[in-house]
Design a protein around this motif. Structure first.
Motif, mmCIF file in Angstrom:
data_model
loop_
_atom_site.group_PDB
_atom_site.id
_atom_site.type_symbol
_atom_site.label_atom_id
_atom_site.label_comp_id
_atom_site.label_asym_id
_atom_site.label_seq_id
_atom_site.Cartn_x
_atom_site.Cartn_y
_atom_site.Cartn_z
ATOM 1 N N ASP A 203 0.850 -1.197 0.000
ATOM 2 C CA ASP A 203 0.000 0.000 0.000
ATOM 3 C C ASP A 203 0.879 1.238 0.000
ATOM 4 O OD1 ASP A 203 -2.281 -1.508 0.045
ATOM 5 O OD2 ASP A 203 -2.476 -1.458 2.228
ATOM 6 N N PRO A 204 0.469 2.254 -0.743
ATOM 7 C CA PRO A 204 1.289 3.474 -0.766
ATOM 8 C C PRO A 204 1.260 4.188 0.575
ATOM 9 C CG PRO A 204 -0.813 3.822 -1.874
ATOM 10 C CD PRO A 204 -0.733 2.361 -1.575
ATOM 11 N N VAL A 205 2.286 4.950 0.819
ATOM 12 C CA VAL A 205 2.333 5.766 2.030
ATOM 13 C C VAL A 205 1.219 6.804 1.970
ATOM 14 C CG1 VAL A 205 3.741 7.430 3.318
ATOM 15 C CG2 VAL A 205 4.806 5.424 2.263
ATOM 16 N N ASP A 206 0.577 7.048 3.102
ATOM 17 C CA ASP A 206 -0.480 8.070 3.175
ATOM 18 C C ASP A 206 0.171 9.445 3.136
ATOM 19 O OD1 ASP A 206 -2.614 9.709 3.592
ATOM 20 O OD2 ASP A 206 -3.222 8.836 5.512
ATOM 21 N N VAL A 207 0.222 10.020 1.946
ATOM 22 C CA VAL A 207 0.908 11.302 1.795
ATOM 23 C C VAL A 207 0.134 12.453 2.437
ATOM 24 C CG1 VAL A 207 2.072 10.575 -0.317
ATOM 25 C CG2 VAL A 207 -0.171 11.697 -0.460
ATOM 26 N N PHE A 208 -1.118 12.196 2.812
ATOM 27 C CA PHE A 208 -1.913 13.244 3.454
ATOM 28 C C PHE A 208 -2.116 12.985 4.953
ATOM 29 C CE2 PHE A 208 -3.564 13.453 -1.011
ATOM 30 C CZ PHE A 208 -2.975 14.669 -1.310
ATOM 31 N N ALA A 209 -1.259 12.179 5.535
ATOM 32 C CA ALA A 209 -1.376 11.888 6.963
ATOM 33 C C ALA A 209 -1.254 13.155 7.807
ATOM 34 C CB ALA A 209 -0.310 10.869 7.373
ATOM 35 N N TRP A 210 -0.507 14.115 7.313
ATOM 36 C CA TRP A 210 -0.315 15.357 8.063
ATOM 37 C C TRP A 210 -1.632 16.108 8.259
ATOM 38 C CZ3 TRP A 210 -1.721 19.806 5.496
ATOM 39 C CH2 TRP A 210 -1.862 19.707 4.101
ATOM 40 N N ILE A 211 -2.615 15.850 7.378
ATOM 41 C CA ILE A 211 -3.903 16.537 7.508
ATOM 42 C C ILE A 211 -4.612 16.120 8.787
ATOM 43 C CG2 ILE A 211 -6.216 16.717 6.485
ATOM 44 C CD1 ILE A 211 -4.951 16.723 3.764
ATOM 45 N N ASP A 212 -4.441 14.859 9.194
ATOM 46 C CA ASP A 212 -5.089 14.384 10.421
ATOM 47 C C ASP A 212 -4.624 15.193 11.626
ATOM 48 O OD1 ASP A 212 -6.341 12.392 8.925
ATOM 49 O OD2 ASP A 212 -4.647 11.006 9.199
ATOM 50 N N ALA A 213 -3.318 15.444 11.708
ATOM 51 C CA ALA A 213 -2.794 16.230 12.828
ATOM 52 C C ALA A 213 -3.301 17.662 12.769
ATOM 53 C CB ALA A 213 -1.264 16.205 12.808
ATOM 54 N N ALA A 214 -3.345 18.225 11.568
ATOM 55 C CA ALA A 214 -3.850 19.595 11.427
ATOM 56 C C ALA A 214 -5.321 19.677 11.820
ATOM 57 C CB ALA A 214 -3.654 20.069 9.986
ATOM 58 N N GLU A 215 -6.088 18.645 11.470
ATOM 59 C CA GLU A 215 -7.503 18.636 11.820
ATOM 60 C C GLU A 215 -7.700 18.543 13.330
ATOM 61 O OE1 GLU A 215 -9.815 15.304 10.311
ATOM 62 O OE2 GLU A 215 -11.362 16.752 9.711
ATOM 63 N N ARG A 216 -6.909 17.717 13.984
ATOM 64 C CA ARG A 216 -6.995 17.611 15.447
ATOM 65 C C ARG A 216 -6.660 18.943 16.107
ATOM 66 N NH1 ARG A 216 -4.704 12.494 14.388
ATOM 67 N NH2 ARG A 216 -2.598 13.307 14.793
ATOM 68 N N ALA A 217 -5.641 19.615 15.585
ATOM 69 C CA ALA A 217 -5.253 20.908 16.162
ATOM 70 C C ALA A 217 -6.379 21.926 16.012
ATOM 71 C CB ALA A 217 -3.975 21.411 15.496
ATOM 72 N N ARG A 218 -7.051 21.929 14.852
ATOM 73 C CA ARG A 218 -8.182 22.848 14.654
ATOM 74 C C ARG A 218 -9.311 22.539 15.623
ATOM 75 N NH1 ARG A 218 -6.792 22.342 9.096
ATOM 76 N NH2 ARG A 218 -8.261 20.600 8.839
ATOM 77 N N GLU A 219 -9.595 21.244 15.825
ATOM 78 C CA GLU A 219 -10.665 20.859 16.743
ATOM 79 C C GLU A 219 -10.355 21.305 18.165
ATOM 80 O OE1 GLU A 219 -10.906 16.679 16.181
ATOM 81 O OE2 GLU A 219 -12.186 16.814 14.392
ATOM 82 N N GLU A 220 -9.109 21.115 18.593
ATOM 83 C CA GLU A 220 -8.717 21.498 19.950
ATOM 84 C C GLU A 220 -8.793 23.001 20.155
ATOM 85 O OE1 GLU A 220 -4.856 19.841 20.361
ATOM 86 O OE2 GLU A 220 -5.567 17.752 20.441
ATOM 87 N N ALA A 221 -8.542 23.773 19.088
ATOM 88 C CA ALA A 221 -8.574 25.237 19.185
ATOM 89 C C ALA A 221 -9.962 25.819 18.914
ATOM 90 C CB ALA A 221 -7.566 25.836 18.210
ATOM 91 N N GLY A 222 -10.920 24.971 18.594
ATOM 92 C CA GLY A 222 -12.263 25.465 18.296
ATOM 93 C C GLY A 222 -12.334 26.220 16.985
ATOM 94 N N LEU A 223 -11.529 25.808 15.998
ATOM 95 C CA LEU A 223 -11.431 26.551 14.743
ATOM 96 C C LEU A 223 -11.896 25.747 13.531
ATOM 97 C CD1 LEU A 223 -7.985 28.319 15.287
ATOM 98 C CD2 LEU A 223 -10.282 29.231 15.685
#
Length: 393
Positions: free
Chosen positions: A7-27
């Motif tokens: 399986d190819p590497v998930d090149v968009f894995a970084w989006i998951d971390a960015a999404e979590r950060a937005r959720e934690e900041a209420g953004l």
């Protein structure tokens, strides 16, 4: 037997971390499709004059679509310019007091066109720190030297212009979309005159609200038609349609036709949008009191909310901005208003340059006294703890 590939590497894995950060900041931002008929009282849209559903505006769109088709069919320089587009440009320029106008597909495209086509390498662009994102992006794309000066600070703008040798322009909103405060246009204009610079003003929130009969902030300041002044507009706010325009000296408009990439390489504005905007413009000319009413409603909202202890910026046009204690509190406040039947805007970082979260209210000209009472009562009843201490963040 064929060899299985991993399986190819998930090149968009970084989006998951960015999404979590937005959720934690209420953004986190979410799309909420609205129905054609809503039970909510709308204080979130930019329909300042209440014209988007006006029968004349809708009829203008219908007749234009029936005559010219659903789309412009091409760029303005190929097949995308109809007689309707040129009629709108003539009447828009005449109404606002400028020599010529150029209609584009959006107000965003208009700002990109004006800033990039009038600057370039070796040019200095002086930009107010409170400017809209479309101006910021225009500066980034211009390849010019950009100097961001403190918000509404004409002295610093003047000093920055004076220190530069060569072509320069000062660019600013006329009314800033976050707090609804007006730019010091007279002082900015004086600095440009004295230093030989162009003044480019985004009058998106001034058209239809400020100036004689809603002719805009530049008309009110006596700057419309000045040889060094260029205005950009949107057709999607006071005119209740869609699209944008650049207004200024005829030679500036000719230059944009030949050099502005968001004009040359974009499909022309749909005929229905041009027809709706033209119908609204003509309606505003017949009913100039709509501009006065929008400002009156803004003053009433501001006065009643601040008298009750909330912190709000004094409106210079039709935007009323109410501070919230935090980004998460602003989000909850807007949601509570919605549950109570009131639709309000919610501005949080990164949309606000100062980092302070707000409810953003639109003072529409067609709001009745009962609707104003209902809006004020709902905002006060749902206000979070800390909203009245003046410490909004």
């Amino acid at each position: 037997m064929p060899q299985l590939t991993p399986d190819p590497v998930d090149v968009f894995a970084w989006i998951d971390a960015a999404e979590r950060a937005r959720e934690e900041a209420g953004l986190v931002r979410t799309l909420r499709p609205r129905p054609s008929v809503s039970p909510l009282l709308d204080l979130a849209s930019n329909d300042y004059l209440g014209l988007s559903l006006h029968p004349e505006t809708v009829r203008g769109a219908q007749e234009a679509a029936a005559t010219w088709g659903a789309g412009a069919t091409g760029s303005r320089l190929v097949t995308g310019t109809t007689e309707l587009h040129t009629e709108l440009e003539r009447e828009l320029a005449a109404f606002c007091g400028f020599e010529a106008a150029l209609v584009l597909s959006s107000g965003y495209a208009a700002n990109l066109a004006a800033v990039t086509a009038l600057s370039g390498r070796g040019t200095l662009v002086v930009s107010d720190a409170g400017n809209h994102a479309s101006i910021v992006d225009g500066c980034r794309l211009s390849r010019a030297e950009t100097a961001v000066v403190p918000h509404a600070d004409p002295d610093t703008a003047r000093k920055t212009l004076a220190a530069h040798e060569g072509r320069a322009l000062l660019v600013s909103d006329s009314v800033f979309s976050v707090d609804g405060d007006a730019a010091p246009l007279a002082e900015y204009a004086a600095a440009c005159r004295d230093e030989g610079a162009a003044l480019v003003v985004d009058d998106a929130h001034g058209l239809g609200v400020l100036g004689e009969g809603g002719r805009g902030a530049l008309h009110a300041a006596g700057l419309a038609g000045a040889p060094y002044v260029v205005a950009t507009l949107t057709l999607s706010k006071s005119l209740g349609s869609q699209g944008g325009a650049v207004l200024g000296p005829a030679k500036v408009i000719r230059h944009l036709v030949n050099t502005a990439r968001t004009f040359i390489f974009d499909t022309g504005l749909a005929p229905a949008a041009a027809g709706a905007a033209l119908a609204s413009l003509r309606l505003l000319q017949r009913e100039p009191e709509r501009a006065d009413r929008a400002r009156e409603v803004a003053a009433q909202l501001y006065g009643r909310l601040t008298a009750s202890g909330l912190t709000a910026a004094r409106p210079d046009a039709a935007v009323v901005s109410v501070r919230a204690p935090s980004a998460s509190a602003a989000l909850r406040w807007a949601a509570d208003c919605r549950e109570a039947g009131l639709f309000v805007g919610c501005f949080r970082p990164p949309s606000v340059p100062d980092g302070i979260s707000r409810l953003r209210l639109t003072a529409r000209a067609d709001l009745t006294g009962d609707e104003i009472d209902r809006a004020v009562g709902t905002i006060l009843a749902t206000a979070p703890a800390g909203a009245t201490d003046g410490q909004g963040r």
